[in-house]
Enzyme design. Structure first.
Site, PDB file in Angstrom:
ATOM      1  N   LEU A 161       0.798  -1.219   0.000  1.00  0.00           N
ATOM      2  CA  LEU A 161       0.000   0.000   0.000  1.00  0.00           C
ATOM      3  C   LEU A 161       0.836   1.278   0.000  1.00  0.00           C
ATOM      4  CD1 LEU A 161      -2.807  -1.199   2.404  1.00  0.00           C
ATOM      5  CD2 LEU A 161      -2.749  -1.275  -0.094  1.00  0.00           C
ATOM      6  N   ASP A 170      23.855 -11.511   5.796  1.00  0.00           N
ATOM      7  CA  ASP A 170      24.106 -12.476   4.727  1.00  0.00           C
ATOM      8  C   ASP A 170      25.599 -12.572   4.399  1.00  0.00           C
ATOM      9  OD1 ASP A 170      23.329 -14.274   2.520  1.00  0.00           O
ATOM     10  OD2 ASP A 170      24.033 -12.610   1.265  1.00  0.00           O
ATOM     11  N   GLU A 183      10.176   3.980   3.324  1.00  0.00           N
ATOM     12  CA  GLU A 183      11.373   3.833   2.505  1.00  0.00           C
ATOM     13  C   GLU A 183      12.628   3.804   3.380  1.00  0.00           C
ATOM     14  OE1 GLU A 183       8.130   4.974  -0.133  1.00  0.00           O
ATOM     15  OE2 GLU A 183       8.751   5.697   1.831  1.00  0.00           O
ATOM     16  N   HIS A 204       2.902   4.268  -1.711  1.00  0.00           N
ATOM     17  CA  HIS A 204       2.883   4.990  -2.981  1.00  0.00           C
ATOM     18  C   HIS A 204       4.275   4.988  -3.606  1.00  0.00           C
ATOM     19  CE1 HIS A 204      -0.652   6.683  -0.960  1.00  0.00           C
ATOM     20  NE2 HIS A 204      -1.097   6.952  -2.171  1.00  0.00           N
TER      21      HIS A 204
END
Length: 159
Positions: free
Chosen positions: A74, A125, A111, A76
């Site tokens: 959801l 990782d 973000e 933008h």
């Protein structure tokens, strides 16, 4: 009481922002990964087998910021103007900070959070081979404290 903006009687929705003005937005998120002190030493000395851990984590975090609306349904798509990811190394941790900037109608917190999370996951990782114990577990390694530490919204149109 505040209401949820992504849910209504019909289900989930992307919030309408068409009526809002485009203003400067900035969000800064931060989080840490706990690592063995020996692993921090390897990262500092550049002796990890997979390469430059922090440069790779920066690139991964920036890419993740750009892909946030593909990962979080959801969100933008936002025309970003800048992303910076930096690291502070402690004795047994790396703290990642992600700053995201845009001139848009909605904020960039998701973000910034996504950038920090993916940067930290990338570090994990890249060093997991030296973080595992003899049974393949990660007794020391953990990601913690991911949060928004600053949010800015400035409307310069009236100045």
């Amino acid at each position: 009481m505040k209401e949820l903006t992504h849910v209504d009687e019909r289900g989930v929705k992307m919030v309408e922002v068409g009526h809002k003005r485009e203003v400067f937005r900035k969000a800064v998120a931060r989080g840490r990964i706990r690592l063995r002190p020996e692993t921090i030493g390897l990262i500092k000395s550049g002796k990890t087998k997979k390469g430059n851990v922090l440069a790779t984590a920066q690139i991964a975090g920036i890419l993740a910021v750009k892909k946030t609306p593909e990962l979080i349904p959801l969100c933008h798509p936002i025309p970003l103007t800048g992303v910076d990811i930096s690291f502070e190394l402690g004795e047994d941790y790396i703290e990642a900070t992600c700053e995201v900037r845009a001139h848009y109608k909605t904020g960039v917190e998701m973000e910034a959070l996504t950038g920090v999370a993916v940067a930290l996951l990338t570090i994990w990782d890249m060093v997991k081979a030296v973080e595992k114990d003899e049974s393949g577990q990660y007794p020391f390694t953990r990601i913690e404290g991911i949060r928004v530490v600053e949010k800015v919204k400035e409307d310069h149109s009236l100045q």
